[in-house]
Design an enzyme around this catalytic site. Structure first.
Site, PDB file in Angstrom:
ATOM      1  N   ALA A 237       0.529  -1.286  -0.024  1.00  0.00           N
ATOM      2  CA  ALA A 237      -0.113  -0.136   0.219  1.00  0.00           C
ATOM      3  C   ALA A 237       1.022   0.956   0.427  1.00  0.00           C
ATOM      4  O   ALA A 237       1.992   1.409  -0.443  1.00  0.00           O
ATOM      5  CB  ALA A 237      -1.011   0.018   1.314  1.00  0.00           C
ATOM      6  N   SER A 238       0.358   2.142   0.737  1.00  0.00           N
ATOM      7  CA  SER A 238       0.885   3.758   0.706  1.00  0.00           C
ATOM      8  C   SER A 238       2.313   3.447   0.919  1.00  0.00           C
ATOM      9  O   SER A 238       3.647   4.679   1.161  1.00  0.00           O
ATOM     10  CB  SER A 238       0.429   4.684   1.280  1.00  0.00           C
ATOM     11  OG  SER A 238      -1.265   4.340   0.769  1.00  0.00           O
ATOM     12  N   THR A 239       2.518   2.378   2.054  1.00  0.00           N
ATOM     13  CA  THR A 239       4.317   2.606   2.455  1.00  0.00           C
ATOM     14  C   THR A 239       5.551   2.368   1.234  1.00  0.00           C
ATOM     15  O   THR A 239       6.739   2.639   1.814  1.00  0.00           O
ATOM     16  CB  THR A 239       4.623   1.660   3.469  1.00  0.00           C
ATOM     17  OG1 THR A 239       4.835  -0.129   2.814  1.00  0.00           O
ATOM     18  CG2 THR A 239       3.533   1.883   4.214  1.00  0.00           C
TER      19      THR A 239
END
Lengths: 631, 375
Positions: free
Chosen positions: A331-333
């Site tokens: 995800a956004s990591t």
């Protein structure tokens, strides 16, 4: 009478010479037969002497293997994580017991041994050698040992035997890192045979099955020793001819910190998820926690099939090591990493601004890809895009970069590859590419796929360890170290520190690009718009972080869950990566919790707590300023 | 030394030495004593250095020695006189064994007299040659065909009775002792050849009808001991290992591992030769065989110089039978003959056979020292 006598005398002379001739013949035959015996004995004693000498030697010398003591495993502070404890068993020598059934019955009453076990023992005693020890009861409790010791004089020929068994004093806290040993099974034997190690395991009962115990099996095991004994024709040992002591296994000191590990476990209580903490300066693993976990000790003594089935079939999948085998969409990591690529490729500059209306469209395609913020972030640059986790910004740069460049760059950070950590239970995750999709799904790569890649979803999956490793590379401006659990090996001869395994660094066109992306991550934790500002409020240090909220994922869906549970499992996975201190990163943390909702609100506090704990217990060692808390 | 000239003998007769007066042959005595000393040493080693065992053997040797000296005092003419009656009594006793005998080790060999156990076949070892020698010496030699046949029957009856017990070793020794008398009595070579052929043709009968299963197994084992290495082949394999591992000079007294660690079965009785070979090597074996050869030579010398044909035949038979013990025992222990229960004379532990053997030598000494002055 006289005539008879004369004849006899005459006959006697003839007969005497006849007898003499026959006696000579007999003597010759005797000599011949003696020669025959001698020639045969010569053959045995001279010609074939070597052969018979060897056989006589083989007859009397038995080589008994002696198991080495398994090496111990310590944490970085020297706390024992795996040791060897004596396990007591009750053994009887039939030869020394006058009335075996009576003795067995008396002992059975004393210790509560079942009728069935008694019968089995008596049967065994009939077929076994009378001077050999036969176990009647295994794994005696300390109380039972005491009971027998007190009554020992009543029972000649009854012995309490001690044998070393592996013990894991911290129970389930280190299972997924340290692993466990269990009885050598048929498969292990085949493998040992193939690897030509069977001889070394002649006296060994247990072998590393998981984790460190498995990976470092050869070092922990040591070398088998030998006792050369002389035996008589019934196999009774008459004396020891030679004793070659076994070489004990090496002790291992792990980089894991008991405090941090227990803290991480505590933080994951009643959750499904994983915490990985690394030291980005050398790749050493500070904490490796997968929740839920399980107690390894029953495996050492032979876990019951019922207990094992319960673990295997549990909805929570405790047997899986989520840190290295849990494949979560990052995800956004991964946004900071994509921003590095965009800078490096010149697609954006730190100042480039993009208008975020709340949605993104590929030219000529109707479908709208939405931001998590319905009304959009308005004008965003690189740092604010990271800070606020703006999807539209990353949809835009991802489509501009294209899958091939993203694939190549992400691979440099270790995505889609084994990190090479020193345990075998590891998955490589998926770093999608055109070739991968073609092979896996038989379909070409679409631009739409690239859009999802921009926010670390779609086909992309990574393990928490991979995430921690990748962010660690970023924290150290491209320096890449293989994650490793074992710090040093202690042998008889001394202590061998394992040097860090440095891999080719990630090199950018300008070193300042790192600072741009890291500043974005600092703002995530410490600026007024940062997604994790609440979690990282009032820290004593300056950190960098990035949240991620992945759409529903669970390790393996079982369709028969009840509705409520199913709902719960549809909740988002919360992800968070962070490192600190900003100027000289010494700890990088990756947190993944399943079905816990948003990363900022659920995973970030865990990351914060771990870094706090690290600071409290270890403290940052630095001669560099570690920054001041943001007001 | 061992061969003395007749002149010397006669000189001795005129002025008899102390030994002669005691009716003891000094040469034989010395050789037997050396042999018995060797035997005691090996028994001590083979018995796991058990002094009690050696002492029991010394007691037996003492008894046997006494029997030998006692028999040496008897004029051989007395045996002659009593030859037939004792032969008949002996044969009846053998029949009695088959009917009322005590079973021991799978064979009926003993008669229990209440106060002692008695093995008639052992005495027959001496009675059969006495009877045969007496019968053949009665007529002029070389023996005529008819008398040879009768002599054969005299030998065969006790032989078969003992074979029925079954005791193959003893029946073989008894048959041999009788056959030696016939051979020494100058039976013609033609007859010997015919006898050999008859014996060869008799072998299948022996194999299929007379031998017991365990005896057949022993013979088969001889040809291939490894076919049953833990069963019947075990004795042979372990004893050849013991002998072979002894090498040229041996492992040293009390240091034979095969015997000290009890791999070797019956190591202080029938298989004592393996212990001896393991501990003293080929060197010791050659010395031991020389000792036996010297005893045989002395025995044949006594036989050749006996005053009567009866004395010659009996002395010759006793001597050659003694050698049969040696040959069969060593042959069986070293794996060229089947396993039959024959001890190594005067070395193996055990009472009965030793008494018989030394009794034989007592008779031999008697034959040598009881002489009438001629002319």
């Amino acid at each position: 009478m006289a005539a008879r006598k004369r004849i006899t005398i005459r006959d006697r002379q003839a007969e005497s010479s006849l007898f003499y001739r026959r006696a000579v013949v007999a003597l010759l035959v005797v000599v011949l037969l003696i020669a025959m015996l001698i020639s045969n004995l010569y053959k045995l004693q001279v010609t074939r002497h070597e052969d018979f000498n060897t056989r006589s030697h083989d007859n009397r010398i038995r080589v008994l293997p002696v198991a080495p003591n398994r090496g111990l495993i310590y944490d970085r502070n020297g706390v024992l994580l795996a040791d060897n404890r004596p396990v007591y068993s009750l053994e009887l020598v039939p030869e020394e017991i006058t009335d075996l059934p009576a003795t067995v019955a008396a002992l059975a009453q004393l210790l509560g041994i079942s009728e069935e076990r008694q019968q089995k023992f008596l049967e065994q005693s009939r077929v076994s050698r009378r001077f050999k020890k036969i176990p009647l009861k295994e794994s005696l409790s300390e109380q039972e040992v005491a009971q027998i010791s007190v009554n020992q004089h009543h029972y000649p020929g009854v012995y309490v035997e001690a044998r070393l068994k592996r013990h894991y004093p911290f129970g389930d806290a280190f299972t997924h890192a340290v692993g466990y040993v269990a009885k050598i099974n048929k498969r292990d034997l085949e493998r040992l045979d193939q690897e030509d190690k069977l001889a070394n395991y002649k006296a060994t009962r247990d072998i590393g099955k998981q984790g460190i115990e498995r990976y470092y099996e050869d070092m922990l095991h040591g070398s088998v020793g030998y006792q050369e004994v002389e035996v008589n024709n019934r196999g009774r040992i008459t004396r020891t001819v030679n004793f070659e002591p076994p070489e004990p296994g090496s002790d291992l000191r792990l980089s894991l910190d008991i405090q941090l590990q227990l803290k991480a476990q505590e933080l994951l209580t009643d959750k499904r998820g994983a915490v990985v903490a690394l030291d980005p300066r050398d790749g050493s693993v500070l904490a490796l926690v997968s929740a839920p976990s399980y107690d390894p000790n029953p495996f050492v003594h032979g876990i019951s099939s019922k207990a094992y089935r319960a673990l295997l079939n549990s909805d929570d999948r405790p047997l899986i090591n989520r840190t290295t085998q849990g494949q979560y969409p990052p995800a956004s990591t991964i946004k900071p990493i994509l921003s590095l690529l965009a800078l490096n490729e010149g697609i954006v500059t730190p100042e480039t601004r993009i208008w975020d209306p709340g949605w993104f469209q590929i030219d000529g395609v109707k479908r709208k890809y939405r931001d998590w913020k319905k009304w959009g972030h308005g004008w965003v640059d690189l740092q604010s895009a990271i800070e606020q986790s703006c999807n539209i910004y990353f949809f835009d740069i991802a489509t501009k970069l294209g899958i091939d460049k993203i694939d190549e760059f992400a691979s440099q950070f270790g995505f889609g590859e084994y990190t090479g950590i020193d345990i075998r239970e590891e998955s490589a995750g998926v770093q999608p590419s055109r070739a991968w999709k073609r092979a896996r799904h038989g379909q070409p790569w679409y631009l739409g796929d690239t859009v999802n890649i921009g926010i670390g979803q779609g086909y992309w999956t990574a393990t928490p360890l991979q995430l921690a490793h990748a962010i660690g590379i970023m924290a150290r401006h491209g320096k890449n170290y293989t994650p490793r659990l074992v710090q040093s090996i202690q042998t008889d001869t001394g202590n061998i520190n394992l040097p860090a395994d440095q891999r080719p660094p990630v090199v950018l066109n300008r070193d300042t690009y790192w600072d741009e992306a890291i500043e974005g991550m600092r703002r995530v934790n410490h600026s007024e718009h940062g997604t994790a500002r609440k979690a990282f409020a009032n820290t004593s240090y300056i950190s960098a972080g990035k949240s991620g909220t992945a759409q529903v994922f669970s390790l393996k869906q079982d369709e028969e869950y009840d509705a409520e549970k199913l709902n719960k499992r549809k909740h988002d996975n919360a992800m968070f990566v962070a490192f600190a201190p900003l100027n000289n990163p010494q700890i990088v943390v990756a947190v993944a919790t399943e079905n816990q909702g948003g990363g900022s609100s659920n995973a970030a506090p865990i990351a914060r707590a771990i870094i706090d704990h690290y600071v409290e217990t270890t403290g940052f060692e630095s001669n560099l300023p570690i920054g001041i808390p943001v007001p | 030394m061992i061969f003395g000239s007749v002149e010397r003998l006669e000189a001795q007769m005129r002025k008899p030495s102390v030994w002669f007066k005691l009716h003891i042959d000094a040469y034989l005595l010395m050789l037997l004593m050396v042999l018995m000393a060797v035997g005691l040493m090996v028994i001590y080693s083979a018995g796991g250095q058990d002094l009690d065992l050696a002492i029991r053997q010394i007691v037996r040797l003492g008894v046997a020695f006494f029997v030998m000296i006692a028999l040496a005092q008897i004029n051989p003419e007395n045996y002659r006189r009593w030859a037939y009656p004792i032969y008949v009594i002996g044969t009846l006793l053998l029949v009695a064994v088959l009917v009322v005998g005590v079973v021991g080790k799978g064979a009926q060999r003993w008669i229990d007299l209440g106060f002692m156990r008695f093995q008639p076949s052992e005495i027959m070892k001496l009675i059969v040659p006495i009877a045969a020698a007496h019968f053949l010496a009665n007529d002029a030699l070389p023996a005529r065909f008819g008398r040879v046949v009768i002599a054969f029957v005299v030998i065969l009856v006790p032989t078969l009775l003992i074979a029925r017990q079954p005791d193959l070793g003893t029946s073989l020794l008894i048959a041999a002792s009788g056959v030696f008398v016939i051979f020494l009595a100058g039976v013609s070579w033609k007859l010997i050849f015919a006898g050999a052929v008859a014996l060869a043709s008799f072998l299948p009968v022996l194999w299929f009808y007379l031998m017991h299963d365990y005896q057949r197994t022993r013979v088969l084992t001889l040809f291939d001991p490894e076919r049953d290495p833990l069963g019947s082949g075990y004795h042979i394999i372990q004893s050849t290992i013991a002998i072979g591992s002894g090498g040229f000079s041996g492992k040293g007294w009390l240091h034979g591992t095969q015997s000290q660690l009890e791999f070797l079965p019956e190591r202080h009785t029938d298989f004592i030769f393996a212990v001896f070979s393991e501990e003293f090597g080929l060197t010791g074996v050659l010395l031991l065989l020389s000792l036996y050869l010297l005893i045989v030579v002395r025995g044949l010398y006594i036989a050749a110089n006996a005053q009567t044909t009866f004395g010659s035949l009996l002395a010759g038979s006793i001597t050659l039978t003694f050698f049969v013990y040696v040959f069969v025992n060593i042959g069986m222990v070293s794996g060229i003959l089947p396993v039959v229960g024959v001890p190594l004379p005067l070395v193996s532990y055990g009472g009965t056979s030793m008494v018989t053997l030394l009794a034989g030598f007592g008779i031999l000494m008697g034959i040598h020292t009881h002489r009438r002055m001629i002319i």
